[in-house]
Design an enzyme around this catalytic site. Structure first.
Site, PDB file in Angstrom:
ATOM      1  N   HIS A  51       0.834  -1.205   0.000  1.00 16.84           N
ATOM      2  CA  HIS A  51       0.000   0.000   0.000  1.00 16.84           C
ATOM      3  C   HIS A  51       0.867   1.252   0.000  1.00 16.84           C
ATOM      4  O   HIS A  51       2.103   1.172  -0.063  1.00 16.84           O
ATOM      5  CB  HIS A  51      -1.012  -0.033   1.157  1.00 16.84           C
TER       6      HIS A  51
ATOM      7  N   HIS B 139       3.987   1.402   2.346  1.00 24.09           N
ATOM      8  CA  HIS B 139       5.133   0.624   1.860  1.00 24.09           C
ATOM      9  C   HIS B 139       5.781   1.345   0.680  1.00 24.09           C
ATOM     10  O   HIS B 139       7.000   1.395   0.551  1.00 24.09           O
ATOM     11  CB  HIS B 139       4.689  -0.765   1.375  1.00 24.09           C
TER      12      HIS B 139
ATOM     13  N   CYS C 190       0.044  -9.554  22.980  1.00 23.76           N
ATOM     14  CA  CYS C 190      -0.822  -8.993  21.928  1.00 23.76           C
ATOM     15  C   CYS C 190      -0.518  -9.715  20.632  1.00 23.76           C
ATOM     16  O   CYS C 190       0.613  -9.684  20.146  1.00 23.76           O
ATOM     17  CB  CYS C 190      -0.588  -7.496  21.766  1.00 23.76           C
TER      18      CYS C 190
ATOM     19  N   CYS D 105       0.656  -7.367  17.731  1.00 18.40           N
ATOM     20  CA  CYS D 105       2.063  -6.934  17.826  1.00 18.40           C
ATOM     21  C   CYS D 105       3.005  -8.124  17.819  1.00 18.40           C
ATOM     22  O   CYS D 105       4.209  -7.973  17.647  1.00 18.40           O
ATOM     23  CB  CYS D 105       2.325  -6.165  19.122  1.00 18.40           C
TER      24      CYS D 105
ATOM     25  N   CYS E  88      -4.143  -3.007  24.106  1.00 20.38           N
ATOM     26  CA  CYS E  88      -2.991  -2.626  23.291  1.00 20.38           C
ATOM     27  C   CYS E  88      -3.360  -1.322  22.580  1.00 20.38           C
ATOM     28  O   CYS E  88      -4.393  -1.262  21.905  1.00 20.38           O
ATOM     29  CB  CYS E  88      -2.703  -3.713  22.258  1.00 20.38           C
TER      30      CYS E  88
ATOM     31  N   HIS F  68      -3.660  -1.907  18.619  1.00 18.15           N
ATOM     32  CA  HIS F  68      -4.682  -2.790  18.050  1.00 18.15           C
ATOM     33  C   HIS F  68      -6.025  -2.690  18.757  1.00 18.15           C
ATOM     34  O   HIS F  68      -7.005  -3.296  18.312  1.00 18.15           O
ATOM     35  CB  HIS F  68      -4.163  -4.237  18.043  1.00 18.15           C
TER      36      HIS F  68
ATOM     37  N   LYS G  35      -6.638   7.592   9.565  1.00 14.88           N
ATOM     38  CA  LYS G  35      -5.706   6.478   9.514  1.00 14.88           C
ATOM     39  C   LYS G  35      -6.077   5.536   8.363  1.00 14.88           C
ATOM     40  O   LYS G  35      -7.264   5.250   8.164  1.00 14.88           O
ATOM     41  CB  LYS G  35      -5.787   5.730  10.853  1.00 14.88           C
TER      42      LYS G  35
ATOM     43  N   LYS H 109      -7.766  -1.231   6.452  1.00 12.20           N
ATOM     44  CA  LYS H 109      -8.606  -2.118   5.649  1.00 12.20           C
ATOM     45  C   LYS H 109     -10.058  -1.956   6.042  1.00 12.20           C
ATOM     46  O   LYS H 109     -10.948  -1.922   5.203  1.00 12.20           O
ATOM     47  CB  LYS H 109      -8.172  -3.554   5.917  1.00 12.20           C
TER      48      LYS H 109
HETATM   49  O1  ME8 Z   1       6.636  -3.928  10.465  1.00 13.06           O
HETATM   50  N1  ME8 Z   1       2.730   5.470   6.449  1.00 13.06           N
HETATM   51  O2  ME8 Z   1       6.224  -4.851   8.385  1.00 13.06           O
HETATM   52  P1  ME8 Z   1       4.979  -3.986   7.873  1.00 13.06           P
HETATM   53  C1  ME8 Z   1       4.036   5.354   6.182  1.00 13.06           C
HETATM   54  N2  ME8 Z   1       7.759  -6.905   8.949  1.00 13.06           N
HETATM   55  N3  ME8 Z   1       4.691   4.179   6.141  1.00 13.06           N
HETATM   56  C2  ME8 Z   1       3.997   3.072   6.390  1.00 13.06           C
HETATM   57  C3  ME8 Z   1       2.612   3.114   6.696  1.00 13.06           C
HETATM   58  C4  ME8 Z   1       1.985   4.396   6.702  1.00 13.06           C
HETATM   59  N4  ME8 Z   1       0.684   4.552   6.934  1.00 13.06           N
HETATM   60  N5  ME8 Z   1       2.198   1.855   6.901  1.00 13.06           N
HETATM   61  C5  ME8 Z   1       3.276   1.044   6.727  1.00 13.06           C
HETATM   62  C6  ME8 Z   1       6.849  -4.764   9.598  1.00 13.06           C
HETATM   63  N6  ME8 Z   1       4.359   1.763   6.409  1.00 13.06           N
HETATM   64  C7  ME8 Z   1       7.962  -5.775   9.781  1.00 13.06           C
HETATM   65  C8  ME8 Z   1       9.283  -5.103   9.502  1.00 13.06           C
HETATM   66  S1  ME8 Z   1      11.952  -5.114   9.311  1.00 13.06           S
HETATM   67  C9  ME8 Z   1      13.184  -6.105   9.821  1.00 13.06           C
HETATM   68  C10 ME8 Z   1      10.484  -5.968   9.721  1.00 13.06           C
HETATM   69  C11 ME8 Z   1       5.701   1.243   6.074  1.00 13.06           C
HETATM   70  O3  ME8 Z   1       4.517  -4.655   6.636  1.00 13.06           O
HETATM   71  C12 ME8 Z   1       6.754   1.791   7.019  1.00 13.06           C
HETATM   72  O4  ME8 Z   1       7.993   1.641   6.431  1.00 13.06           O
HETATM   73  O5  ME8 Z   1       4.035  -3.756   8.968  1.00 13.06           O
HETATM   74  C13 ME8 Z   1       6.616   0.869   8.192  1.00 13.06           C
HETATM   75  O6  ME8 Z   1       7.722   0.928   9.064  1.00 13.06           O
HETATM   76  C14 ME8 Z   1       6.507  -0.453   7.469  1.00 13.06           C
HETATM   77  O7  ME8 Z   1       5.702  -0.144   6.304  1.00 13.06           O
HETATM   78  C15 ME8 Z   1       5.849  -1.545   8.281  1.00 13.06           C
HETATM   79  O8  ME8 Z   1       5.652  -2.628   7.422  1.00 13.06           O
END
Ligand code: ME8
Length: 645
Positions: free
Chosen positions: A17, A20, A125, A128, A142, A145, A294, A297
């Site tokens: 999304h 990412h 949680c 988390c 939490c 969540h 925010k 989904k």
């Molecule tokens: O946390 N605004 O993965 P994740 C800006 N697998 N960036 C955002 C965002 C938003 N609303 N939502 C997500 C994880 N991101 C772990 C990471 S690393 C060793 C393991 C981006 O799929 C942002 O970079 O939940 C955030 O830190 C990351 O997606 C979280 O991705």
């Protein structure tokens, strides 16, 4: 120099999304920028594929975890080329090499006495995937969540994080740039001012089997964070690959604020326990919301990168995201905001400058870059060279510090200056007088050379548009290997270079609901820059916007939306308007103010409240990059509801 830049590896429990996309575009832009500086660069992204969340998502889809992770990981891999994101490596935590290295590290850390077995009970949680401390709970739930954690008591393995606490504090204090922006560094130091608890790094196989088995106890799998963070090492061939030697000491991680703790605390302590040098820098950005809400989904407002690109084009999406968000702060996405940036910054400012310059070179000097005559160079020209050099310096400083919005601001300042340069020098008048030929040549050279530099610095941000600009300026080949050192200075463009007819870089987009590129209207005459410049509106169009004075008679914060305030206005009838100003004004300060509103906007529902209009305000950032906002108010005795014109 060498650069190693990473994104988080994304969980495969959701499709890619906007959030990412932002982080990954940031890392890609930085990697392209460092290449432009002449660096040997490695850029890595990937997917995080173990843990409970994934098992749950696979179950919901009715497939095995293996099938599921392959499918979603592929969706991430397919998304990046759409955004012109070109990583050197895409890592998956289900790769055999990654699994093997995680096990080797666990064994080493275990053997040296940094992992121990113990009983633990606490608030777990699922969202988390970790135990929350008493302090972290809000009303027993939490805070992320909004669910009540499960009380779990079980035996597990623990990593002695506490052993490395002092070393970590010392490192952060000695290296002010280790965690940036500063607010996040302060947040981490404040967290570290309390004793650290050790980290639970296992899950019993009775509860979870989709993980990396602990090498010293097969009844347990590895906690997903201990597995995932190690991707930054396995992806460069730790422990003995040549790329590990080359890149580890310069590792820079980009993340959002949600995963600060794992990256600023778990990861550096793990690195210290492994006997490695800490990574070089951690860059933490804020969150993208969608229309001040925010992204989620359940609300159904998740923005898909592929659709964005289809609607606005890849360069516009990259530019918008980098320009709109002050790195470190939250930002809000909306269709209007992206169309506004596209039409004003890209179509009007850059696009017009480019096509007008190339059209003039085509028309007045037979499509060849003319020569400068030193005798007719003016103070204004010399100032322009100074501005271009200033822009280059400030652009580089900002890009190195991850202040992409400031870097782009610096570029757009010179674009504005160049548009004014055209107006003050009026090449169409110079062209009409043969005695002014040398001045005409000089002015057109200054414009073309400035555009060459702009194309160069925009390469990391908008690779396609920058390439088009370079090709049109006849620079195709010499640009390919260009660096800021070789090409980032004034006076490189060769007189005589053949220049193409100015391509339209950014057609204007319709501001209506369908954001399709609009067919170009009747061709414009460049000779009349003030009368028919794109982006200007007529009196009639302006007259359609109903601006009115409104008095705020009540104001209250909207629950669960930390930016929004519900305003009750008198204008002169009573109406409700939702404004994203909660961070800048307390509700009680607002009552009694006379503000200016757009009174004829279609009502929209925000967080369940129908907003009938928009309050005008001015926004900027201060020296520290903090957002500021001031409402447009009117002074004096004026009746609410009065028209503003
Ligand atoms: O946390 N605004 O993965 P994740 C800006 N697998 N960036 C955002 C965002 C938003 N609303 N939502 C997500 C994880 N991101 C772990 C990471 S690393 C060793 C393991 C981006 O799929 C942002 O970079 O939940 C955030 O830190 C990351 O997606 C979280 O991705």
């Amino acid at each position: 120099m060498t650069t190693y830049i990473t994104t988080p590896i994304y969980y495969v429990n959701a499709m890619p999304h906007l959030g990412h996309a932002y982080t990954t575009i940031v890392a890609d832009t930085y990697s392209r920028f460092r290449r432009l500086c002449g660096d040997d660069v490695r850029f890595q992204t990937g997917t995080d594929e173990h843990g409970e969340k994934i098992v749950q998502a696979a179950e919901e889809q009715g497939c095995s975890p293996r099938e599921y992770v392959d499918r979603i990981s592929a969706a991430f891999q397919k998304t990046w080329p759409l955004l012109d994101v070109a990583p050197d490596n895409f890592i998956r935590t289900t790769n055999a090499e990654h699994i093997q290295v995680v096990q080797e590290i666990l064994q080493k850390v275990h053997d040296q006495g940094d992992i121990y077995f113990s009983e633990y009970s606490g608030h777990y949680c699922k969202g988390c995937e970790r135990f929350l401390t008493e302090k972290e709970l809000v009303d027993g739930k939490c805070p992320d969540h909004l669910t009540v954690p499960e009380e779990i008591s079980e035996q597990n393995y623990f990593f002695r994080m506490s052993r490395y606490q002092d070393q970590l504090i010392d490192h952060i204090k000695k290296n002010p740039e280790y965690i940036t922006p500063e607010r996040y560094r302060n947040e981490v130091l404040s967290f570290l001012s309390e004793p650290l608890e050790d980290l639970c790094i296992s899950r019993p196989t009775t509860r979870l089997t989709w993980g990396i088995p602990l090498p010293f106890d097969e009844k347990f799998v590895t906690y997903v964070w201990f597995d995932a963070l190690i991707n930054y090492l396995t992806g460069i061939g730790y422990p003995d690959g040549p790329d590990f030697e080359k890149y580890w000491s310069v590792a820079e991680h980009v993340i959002a604020k949600d995963i600060l703790k794992p990256h600023a605390i778990y990861w550096p302590t793990m690195i210290l326990a492994m006997g490695l040098t800490p990574y070089k820098r951690l860059h933490v950005h804020g969150y993208w919301n969608v229309e001040e809400t925010k992204m989620s989904k359940s609300i159904g407002n998740v923005i898909k990168p592929g659709e964005l690109v289809q609607e606005y084009g890849v360069d516009t999406v990259r530019y918008f995201l980098l320009r709109e968000m002050s790195f470190g702060l939250d930002s809000s996405f909306s269709g209007e905001a992206i169309v506004t940036r596209r039409n004003s910054d890209l179509a009007n400012d850059l696009g017009n400058l480019f096509s007008r310059t190339l059209t003039m070179i085509g028309k007045y000097v037979a499509g060849r870059v003319p020569e400068v005559d030193e005798k007719v160079v003016t103070d204004e020209d010399r100032t322009l060279i100074g501005s271009m050099e200033g822009m280059l310096a400030s652009y580089q400083r900002s890009m190195n510090n991850f202040a992409f919005h400031r870097g782009l601001q610096a570029v757009w300042e010179v674009i504005g200056e160049l548009n004014r340069y055209i107006v003050t020098n009026a090449p169409w008048e110079l062209a009409a007088d043969p005695a002014k030929k040398k001045r005409l040549d000089t002015v057109l050279y200054f414009l073309a050379e400035s555009l060459r530099l702009i194309a160069l610095v925009l390469r990391p941000v908008m690779p396609q548009a920058a390439e088009k600009m370079a090709v049109a300026l006849g620079l195709e080949e010499s640009m390919a290997g260009a660096t800021l050192a070789t090409a980032g200075r004034w006076g490189i463009l060769e007189p005589g270079t053949g220049v193409a007819k100015g391509p339209q870089l950014f057609p204007r987009l319709d501001t209506g609901k369908q954001q399709q590129p609009k067919k170009k209207a009747a061709s414009r005459k460049i000779e009349q820059p003030t009368a028919d410049m794109e982006g200007l509106i007529t009196f009639d169009q302006f007259g359609k916007v109903d601006l009115r004075v409104a008095e705020i008679i009540a104001a209250e914060k909207i629950k669960k939306a930390d930016k929004l305030v519900k305003l009750t206005l008198k204008a002169p009838e009573e109406r409700t308007v939702v404004a994203g100003i909660a961070k800048f004004y307390r509700p009680e300060e607002l009552v009694g103010k006379k503000v200016i509103i757009v009174a004829n906007l279609k009502p929209v529902k925000l967080m369940g409240v129908t907003s009938q209009g928009m309050v005008l305000a001015a926004k900027d950032t201060d020296e520290q990059g903090r957002e500021r906002l001031v409402l447009s108010t009117v002074e004096g005795d004026i009746t609410p509801g009065s028209k503003v014109a």
